[in-house]
Design an enzyme around this catalytic site. Sequence first.
Site, PDB file in Angstrom:
ATOM      1  N   LYS A 250      25.376  14.103  51.693  1.00 36.34           N
ATOM      2  CA  LYS A 250      26.259  14.991  52.446  1.00 36.34           C
ATOM      3  C   LYS A 250      26.560  14.278  53.753  1.00 36.34           C
ATOM      4  O   LYS A 250      26.345  14.812  54.853  1.00 36.34           O
ATOM      5  CB  LYS A 250      25.545  16.337  52.679  1.00 36.34           C
ATOM      6  CG  LYS A 250      26.400  17.426  53.274  1.00 36.34           C
ATOM      7  CD  LYS A 250      27.351  18.047  52.283  1.00 36.34           C
ATOM      8  CE  LYS A 250      28.278  19.027  53.014  1.00 36.34           C
ATOM      9  NZ  LYS A 250      29.453  19.379  52.229  1.00 36.34           N
TER      10      LYS A 250
ATOM     11  N   ASP B  76      28.307  18.792  47.147  1.00 35.45           N
ATOM     12  CA  ASP B  76      28.953  19.995  46.621  1.00 35.45           C
ATOM     13  C   ASP B  76      29.846  19.668  45.433  1.00 35.45           C
ATOM     14  O   ASP B  76      29.871  20.409  44.448  1.00 35.45           O
ATOM     15  CB  ASP B  76      29.694  20.824  47.681  1.00 35.45           C
ATOM     16  CG  ASP B  76      30.212  20.035  48.846  1.00 35.45           C
ATOM     17  OD1 ASP B  76      30.845  20.638  49.723  1.00 35.45           O
ATOM     18  OD2 ASP B  76      29.985  18.821  48.909  1.00 35.45           O
TER      19      ASP B  76
ATOM     20  N   TYR C  55      11.498  17.345  53.358  1.00 36.16           N
ATOM     21  CA  TYR C  55      10.187  17.863  53.018  1.00 36.16           C
ATOM     22  C   TYR C  55       9.083  17.168  53.802  1.00 36.16           C
ATOM     23  O   TYR C  55       7.967  17.062  53.349  1.00 36.16           O
ATOM     24  CB  TYR C  55       9.946  17.692  51.513  1.00 36.16           C
ATOM     25  CG  TYR C  55      10.821  18.573  50.660  1.00 36.16           C
ATOM     26  CD1 TYR C  55      10.530  18.745  49.329  1.00 36.16           C
ATOM     27  CD2 TYR C  55      11.929  19.222  51.161  1.00 36.16           C
ATOM     28  CE1 TYR C  55      11.323  19.535  48.522  1.00 36.16           C
ATOM     29  CE2 TYR C  55      12.726  20.014  50.378  1.00 36.16           C
ATOM     30  CZ  TYR C  55      12.416  20.166  49.053  1.00 36.16           C
ATOM     31  OH  TYR C  55      13.196  20.942  48.245  1.00 36.16           O
TER      32      TYR C  55
ATOM     33  N   ASP D 178      16.336  20.206  39.192  1.00 38.97           N
ATOM     34  CA  ASP D 178      16.090  21.493  38.528  1.00 38.97           C
ATOM     35  C   ASP D 178      17.355  22.038  37.891  1.00 38.97           C
ATOM     36  O   ASP D 178      17.323  22.674  36.833  1.00 38.97           O
ATOM     37  CB  ASP D 178      15.534  22.498  39.538  1.00 38.97           C
ATOM     38  CG  ASP D 178      14.028  22.357  39.686  1.00 38.97           C
ATOM     39  OD1 ASP D 178      13.413  23.196  40.356  1.00 38.97           O
ATOM     40  OD2 ASP D 178      13.468  21.401  39.112  1.00 38.97           O
TER      41      ASP D 178
END
Lengths: 368, 356
Positions: free
Chosen positions: B194, B227, B147, B255
Amino acid sequence: MSRLRALRRLVSSAAVSPTPPPLARSVTYMPRPGDGAPRAVTLISGDGIGPLVTDAVEQVMSAMHAPIYFERYEVHGDMNRVPDEVMESIKKNKVCLKGGLRTPVGGGVSSLNVQLRRELDLYASLVNCFNLPGLPTRHEDVDIVVIRENTEGEYSGLEHEVVPGVVESLKVITKFCSERIANYAFEYAYLNNRKKVTAVHKANIMKLADGLFLESCREVASKYPSIKYNEIIVDNCCMQLVSKPEQFDVMVTPNLYGNLVANTAAGIAGGTGAMPGGNVGADHAVFEQGASAGNVGKESIVEQKKANPVALLLSSAMMLRHLQFPSFADRLETAVECVISEGRVRTKDLGGDSTTQEVVDAVIANLD
Amino acid sequence: MASRILRQLIDNRQVVGRGFCSQAPIRATLFPGDGIGPEIADSVKEVFNAADVPIEWEEHYVGTEIDPRTQSFLTWESLESVRRNRVGLKGPMATPIGKGHRSLNLTLRKELNLYANVRPCYSLPGYKTRYDDVDLITIRENTEGEYSGLEHQVVRGVVESLKIITRQASLRVAEYAFHYAKTHGRQRVSAIHKANIMQKTDGLFLKCCREVAEKYPEITYEEVVIDNCCMMLVKNPALFDVLVMPNLYGDIISDLCAGLIGGLGLTPSCNIGEGGIALAEAVHGSAPDIAGKNLANPTALLLSSVMMLRHLNLTDKATRIQDAIINTIAEGKYRTADLGGSSTTSEFTKAICDHL
C-alpha cells in the site's frame, strides 16, 4: 425493508421488458416549498477514468432534469494539495461528487483522496456492496455495508526512517475517532433498518490499538439493544466473506482493514466498478466510486472509453437521496438496475464489451 | 495441476539417482500438538510408513509448566531438537490462557528466527468450492511489520502502534520468494503493498523486492496495491502466481486464499527460518470438541508434511503422497465429515495409503 431490495424484487419478478415497471410507493414524499430549487454540487472529475464517469453522471442528471447543477473543478493526483478554491466550493455546497485521484506510488506526494477526507473531516466512509439482479456472481445474498473509519489508523501518514534501512510507521487509534465511527455505524443501522453490526479488528495481536477500537464499539452497542453486535478478527473475516458472505450486514472497521474488507466485499458482489459509496462527516459529504477510490483504471480502458460508470451513477443516486430528492434517486437506480439486469449493455469488468457512452445511453433510455 | 508437478520434477534434478533404500533416515522433529493433533500426527506417520519415507521422528510435546529458559510452555530441548534437525512438523497448539509467558507460536518464531510463512493454495479437484482455478502461493514476511507488538498509550484515549519495516527482513523474504518461484517453476512474483499511502514503509519493501527481482530476469515481477489485489483475488484468482507481502497483508491475504479453496482445514503451511530451517504446520485449530473421536481431517497436516518433504528434496515421495491425497479426495468415497463425507480419520488415512 431497504428500497433497493424492494426494487430488486420488483425488477426480478417482472418480465424483462424495455419499459421499467411503475414504482410501488405507499405514501408520497411531501417537500417544503422551495425544496425544488436547484442545488449546487461540486464536481471533481479526477484522473484516469474519472472524467469519463463523471461526464456520464452529468449526462444522466441533465436527462432527468434533476434539480442540481455542477460546479466543475480540475484536480489531479499529482498536485501537492487540493486547491483552495475547490475546498471553498465544497464547504459552501456541502456536497461533492468526485472521480478517483491517482496517487503516484512512492512519489513523496501524499494522497489527495486522504487529504480531502482529513481536511473536511469526512470521518466515515461507506460502501454498499450488494448483488445486482441479473449480474452473475459466485456469491448470492450479498448485502453488506462497510463503514470504515476514514481519518486515522494506519493512514496517519506519520512515517520516518529511524536509521538507514529501518523505517517506522505510526498507527494511531484514538477513543474520540473510534467512538464517533461506532456511533455513525449504529446510527446508520438504526436509520436503515439493519439488524446486525460486526466490528472487524486484530485485537489478539494489536491489543492496545484495536482493543481501544473494540471498547468504543462495545460501549455504543450497549446503547442500541435492538441491533445485534459481534466482533470478528480481520483474517477470519476475509475468509468468511469468500465462503459465507450472507452472515454479514453492517461492518464497522478501522481504516486499513476497512479498505481490504470493502474491496473484498465489493469484489464478491460484482466488482468495484459497480458498487457505490461515499464519505461523510458532520458537515460535508463526498460521493465517489465505492471502494478503491485511488484506482483510476488502466490506460487502455481510458483510451477505448470503456470505463464502468455504474458505481458513480449509483453513488450519485445516493447523493440525490442525501440531498432529499428521493424520486430522482429512485428513477436513476431503477434505470441502472434495468440496464444491468437486461444484460445487453455491460462494460468489460461486468463481462460485456460496451463503451461508457453505450451504458449511459441505455440508462437514459430506461429512465422513467 | 499435472504440468505444475512435471515442472517440479524437471527442476529438482538432484533427486534423480538417489537410491531410497540406501538413504540414511533423516531426523525430523514432530510436535503433535493438542486436541486433534495426536490423531492427525499418527495419520502422517502411517502414510509416511506406507510410502517408505526415510524420516525418523523425534516427538516433543508442549509441557504443562513454563520453562524458564524459553519463558513458555515449550521446553528448551524441543527447540534444540528443531535447531539440530533443521526440519519439523507441528500440529495445532492451543495456547493456554494466562499471563507471564509468551505464546507458543511467538516463541517458535522468535527462537528459530522463522522469517517467511509459505502457503500454497490450490483448488482440490473433487472438492467443489466457488473457485475452481486457484493455484497460487502466498509468502508472508513473518517477523516484523505491523506485528512487532510495539504499542503504547500516549495519553488517555490515544494509542500508537508501530509498524516497522527493515531492509534486511524485506530483502530476506524477497530472496526466499524468488528462490521458491525459481525452484518450483513459477513464472510470476507479485509484491503486494500500500505504498501510495504508506510511502516510506511499503516503499522500502518494494525497493527491496525490485532489487531482488533484477537478479531473476526470467521471472516476471509486478507490484499490486492491496485493495486491487483483494478485489482481483475474489473475482479471478487465476491472475496470481506467487505473492510476496509484509506481515499484516500476508496474514489477511493468506487466510483469504485459504477461504477460496475450502478453509484452513485443507491448507498446508510452512515456516522458513534462517539457515534453512523449515517448520511445516497445520494452521487450523485444535478442535477440542472432536478430539479423540477419530473424526478429524488430517489433510492440512498431510499436505504440510508434503511441503516438508519437498524442502528436503525428497520430491518423488512428496509427489506420490500428494497425488494419493488428491486422488482420495477427488474420488469422493472416503471423506471426513468436514468435507461432507462420513469416514473416520483412520479410514481416510488407509484410503490414502491404498492410493500410494
